[in-house]
Design a protein around this motif. Sequence first.
Motif: not given
Length: 299
Positions: A164-169, A171-172, A175
């Motif tokens: 989840q953290l890897n996916a969020a990074r 996206v950041a 973008p």
Amino acid sequence: MRPDSLPDVAGDQAQSARLLDWVGMARIALPLRIETGDGDAMTVAASADVGVNLVDPDARGIHMSRLYLHLQDALSSEILGRDSLRRVLQDCIDSQRGLADRVQLTLRYDQLLRRPALASAHSGWKAYPVEIDAVLGPAGLSLTLALSVEYSSTCPASAALSRQLNAARFVAEFPGDPADTSAVHDWLAAPRGLAATPHAQRSRADVRLSLHEGVEAFPVLAIVDALEHALGTPVQTAVKREDEQAFAALNAENLMFCEDAARRVASVLAADPRVTRFDATVSHFESLHAHDAVARVRG
């Protein structure tokens, strides 16, 4: 003085008449001849506990030195198995001249097995603790084999949280418009591309098996191979970079809680026709917690 002229107070009458369940010795050092599993044999250093029941309530003591002397050379000349153990145990009972009708022998040693690396051409030796418990009495001979296998366990919950953290990074970092393949590749290969890693730890499966009466040899290698294959992530010996990468891939493919590991172990043992009963304990020596995660199963 002649030995027959020396006093033997063990033959005196006991002050308080009572049967005793087990009398003997613990941690006797002796050599042991064992199968390696590949058709060869080796001699290993072992320790033994041996004891008999005392069936004469009035007898003060057993003939303990006779047990010791019977064991010293009996197990170093022939390969350990059901028949050799039966003969040794019967000799132990006979040596007591009516004082006992049951004997229990526990043997402990480390079995060295050569294990290949995962990807390179190297290999190395690994020691597996083994314990054999043999009991001979009026009900016959029973044999129990216990051994331990170490493996790596990567937490499924921690892996999901890391993803989840890897996916969020991701996206950041990318973008808006979809990123091209080369840009994503470079990002994943850089330290920035790893936001979190799941926690993993060295773990151990301890199994205790009652063996079918038709089993002559102790199937240490076969049981170890089956357990390591089922768990998927056995602790390694020789490791080069390609082996470490292969090990990381195996851990990703084999995410498991202690409950998962226990079920894998149980499925192997329940399907083995040499095993009539098993007790298994898996312990994950947590890197997240200060306590261990443990599961037990029997069948």
